[in-house]
Enzyme design. Structure first.
Site, PDB file in Angstrom:
ATOM      1  N   GLU A   2      -7.329   8.448   6.359  1.00  7.53           N
ATOM      2  CA  GLU A   2      -7.613   9.067   7.644  1.00  7.53           C
ATOM      3  C   GLU A   2      -8.074  10.528   7.511  1.00  7.53           C
ATOM      4  OE1 GLU A   2      -4.208   8.456  10.134  1.00  7.53           O
ATOM      5  OE2 GLU A   2      -4.405   6.290  10.087  1.00  7.53           O
ATOM      6  N   ASN A   8      -7.501   1.504   9.805  1.00  3.84           N
ATOM      7  CA  ASN A   8      -6.173   1.765  10.382  1.00  3.84           C
ATOM      8  C   ASN A   8      -6.331   1.680  11.894  1.00  3.84           C
ATOM      9  OD1 ASN A   8      -5.455   2.282   7.780  1.00  3.84           O
ATOM     10  ND2 ASN A   8      -4.942   4.435   8.060  1.00  3.84           N
ATOM     11  N   TYR A  26      -4.519   1.257  15.688  1.00  6.69           N
ATOM     12  CA  TYR A  26      -3.293   1.342  16.489  1.00  6.69           C
ATOM     13  C   TYR A  26      -3.513   1.070  17.960  1.00  6.69           C
ATOM     14  CZ  TYR A  26      -0.826   3.001  12.422  1.00  6.69           C
ATOM     15  OH  TYR A  26      -0.247   3.071  11.176  1.00  6.69           O
ATOM     16  N   HIS A  84      -2.902  11.044   0.844  1.00 11.55           N
ATOM     17  CA  HIS A  84      -2.388  10.771   2.192  1.00 11.55           C
ATOM     18  C   HIS A  84      -1.756  12.057   2.721  1.00 11.55           C
ATOM     19  CE1 HIS A  84      -0.931   7.345   4.975  1.00 11.55           C
ATOM     20  NE2 HIS A  84      -0.585   8.472   5.559  1.00 11.55           N
ATOM     21  N   ARG A  86       0.842  -1.188   0.000  1.00 13.11           N
ATOM     22  CA  ARG A  86       0.000   0.000   0.000  1.00 13.11           C
ATOM     23  C   ARG A  86       0.879   1.241   0.000  1.00 13.11           C
ATOM     24  NH1 ARG A  86      -2.826   2.918   4.821  1.00 13.11           N
ATOM     25  NH2 ARG A  86      -3.806   4.615   3.644  1.00 13.11           N
ATOM     26  N   GLU A  90      -3.641  -0.312   8.023  1.00 13.65           N
ATOM     27  CA  GLU A  90      -2.471   0.064   8.819  1.00 13.65           C
ATOM     28  C   GLU A  90      -2.570  -0.559  10.207  1.00 13.65           C
ATOM     29  OE1 GLU A  90      -1.487   4.208   9.259  1.00 13.65           O
ATOM     30  OE2 GLU A  90      -1.960   4.635   7.162  1.00 13.65           O
TER      31      GLU A  90
HETATM   32  O1  LIG Z   1       1.202   7.347  13.206  1.00 12.56           O
HETATM   33  C1  LIG Z   1       1.492   6.240  12.428  1.00 12.56           C
HETATM   34  C2  LIG Z   1       0.720   6.323  11.118  1.00 12.56           C
HETATM   35  N1  LIG Z   1      -0.706   6.485  11.380  1.00 12.56           N
HETATM   36  N2  LIG Z   1      -1.525   6.574  10.241  1.00 12.56           N
HETATM   37  C3  LIG Z   1      -1.077   7.497   9.203  1.00 12.56           C
HETATM   38  C4  LIG Z   1       0.417   7.375   8.923  1.00 12.56           C
HETATM   39  O2  LIG Z   1       0.814   8.354   7.987  1.00 12.56           O
HETATM   40  C5  LIG Z   1       1.200   7.471  10.208  1.00 12.56           C
HETATM   41  O3  LIG Z   1       2.595   7.397   9.970  1.00 12.56           O
END
Ligand SMILES: OC[C@H]1NNC[C@@H](O)[C@@H]1O
Length: 444
Positions: free
Chosen positions: A164, A289, A291, A119, A75, A349
């Site tokens: 995002e 995504n 985390y 992005h 990706r 992600e």
């Molecule tokens: O913070 C880690 C990742 N989170 N999502 C978007 C990415 O561009 C970031 O690096």
């Protein structure tokens, strides 16, 4: 425990501004991050994406590393201003040529490209025309998307419109910690609305010319009350609307959550919403995504959701200070299925910043990252076993890279990058992921 399907995509993810470098090469226009990173105090250490991982020039070396890693999908994002330097107008063939070569080199290695159209690196020339606050931004994005659909849809089968958009709107227009660095609740709501319209514009355009599948990648974060107190439970519920439903509902249901205008109050751009109306353009898959989770306490002063984040004293944290909470991934995937129905999902992600040691004799020992990946893949497998149509997993990130306002101080890569020499060193976690992919995810 159910296994991963043989068709499962085992990938890694990056984005243009974070890895490419050469931001103005071959006729490329500047992006808002090219500008923002040059403003004093915006990025740790005054770092910029001028070099990053020098991927623009080293992409063949990096694709060889992907082949070694054994991923079957990759990706990446396209830098809008490389392809259309002023954002809306003349095409830059050299800029498009880079992505054409990149896609061909990926396919030559049997690696499926997943292309993110946006992005966060809006052409600076469009910011000069109001950026995402300009109602024309949706059309600008649709025009740009068309260029890429025409050029690459013969080889790219997985498209993502935005990465995002919540982060684009909130960090770019409310907190001001991301480009373009504006600070206003109304601006954030308006930018979010135009990003949603841009997403719908691109999806609608794709339906006319595209032959494959298109979706969007959202940062989704389960919100947990820090206590059983009613005020904390209510604060977590408000943040759930603010972080998750604010974007999911319009994209998948064609309407904003009823609570959103209440959260924004007078700053909610009612007229804009009435004028534009929300376009629900059905997507083929959702990118998640994931985390961490959020632990929430009531905070009457917190705008707009009136909730503040806290950490458990015994929480295991990554180098970003994010709690390691794999079960939140399972719960989020199951919630999406319950709330929005059957929809193919990719984890677009997932990864951890760790305080990695420096390379020693060609090795970087990052057991914490390997453990993070393993635990989250077990969580993903749990969701699969409970009926989630999970199609793939993209580790964030292939390479250590430019972590936005943190500059190069936070490392998420499976592969270590020495930014002074551009030397790449696969970490222990890369070997862990490689071995896991070889086994098709068996015996996690
Ligand atoms: O913070 C880690 C990742 N989170 N999502 C978007 C990415 O561009 C970031 O690096």
């Amino acid at each position: 425990m159910i296994g991963f399907p043989t068709s499962f995509l085992w990938g890694a993810a990056t984005s243009a501004y974070q890895i490419e470098g050469s931001p103005l090469a071959d006729g490329a226009g500047a992006s808002i991050w090219h500008r923002f990173s040059r403003e004093p105090g915006r990025v740790v250490g005054g770092a910029t994406g001028d070099s990053a991982c020098d991927h623009y020039r080293r992409y063949r070396e990096d694709i060889a590393l992907m082949a070694w890693l054994g991923i079957n999908a990759y990706r990446f994002s396209v830098a809008w201003a490389r392809v259309v330097p002023d954002g809306n107008g003349t095409l830059n063939p050299k800029g498009l040529g880079f992505y054409d070569r990149l896609v061909d080199a990926l396919l030559a290695q049997g690696i499926e490209p997943m292309l993110t159209l946006y992005h966060w690196d809006l052409p600076a020339a469009l910011e000069d025309r109001g950026g995402w606050l300009n109602p024309d931004s949706a059309k600008w994005f649709g025009d740009y998307a068309q260029v890429l659909f025409q050029a690459l849809d013969d080889r790219v089968r997985l498209w993502l419109t935005l990465n995002e958009p919540w982060v684009s709107a909130v960090l770019g227009y409310l907190t001001g910690t991301h480009a373009p660095g504006r600070r206003g609740l109304r601006e954030a709501a308006l930018a979010a609305h135009h990003l949603l319209l841009a997403h719908a514009e691109a999806v609608t355009a794709y339906r006319a010319v595209g032959r494959h599948r298109i979706g969007i990648a959202l940062n989704l974060e389960p919100q947990y009350a820090a206590s059983a107190q009613a005020e904390d439970v209510e604060a977590a519920a408000r943040r759930h609307i603010y972080v998750n439903r604010w974007f999911l509902d319009p994209i998948l249901l064609g309407r904003y959550p009823a609570e959103i205008p209440q959260l924004f109050g007078a700053d909610w751009p009612r007229r804009a919403l009435q004028r534009a109306g929300l376009i629900r353009a059905p997507i083929d898959f959702l990118g998640v995504n994931y985390y961490s989770r959020a632990l929430v306490v009531d905070d009457p002063s917190g705008r707009p959701a009136r909730g503040r984040l806290v950490k458990r004293r015994d929480a295991q944290l990554t180098a970003m200070g994010w709690e390691i909470f794999p079960q939140g991934l399972t719960e989020m995937l199951l919630w999406i299925r319950r709330e929005y129905g059957e929809l193919p999902v990719y984890i677009t992600e997932n990864g951890a910043a760790c305080n990695d040691p420096l390379p020693e004799r060609g090795r970087v020992l990052d057991p914490g990252r390997a453990r993070f990946l393993g635990r989250h893949l077990i969580a993903a497998q749990e969701a699969l076993g409970r009926g989630v149509d999970l199609r793939g997993y993209f580790a964030w990130s292939l390479l250590d890279n430019f972590e936005w306002a943190y500059g190069y101080s936070k490392r998420f890569g499976l592969i270590h990058v020495d930014f002074a020499t551009q030397r790449r060193t696969p970490k222990m976690s890369a070997r862990f992921y490689r071995n896991l992919i070889c086994r098709g995810g068996a015996n996690l």
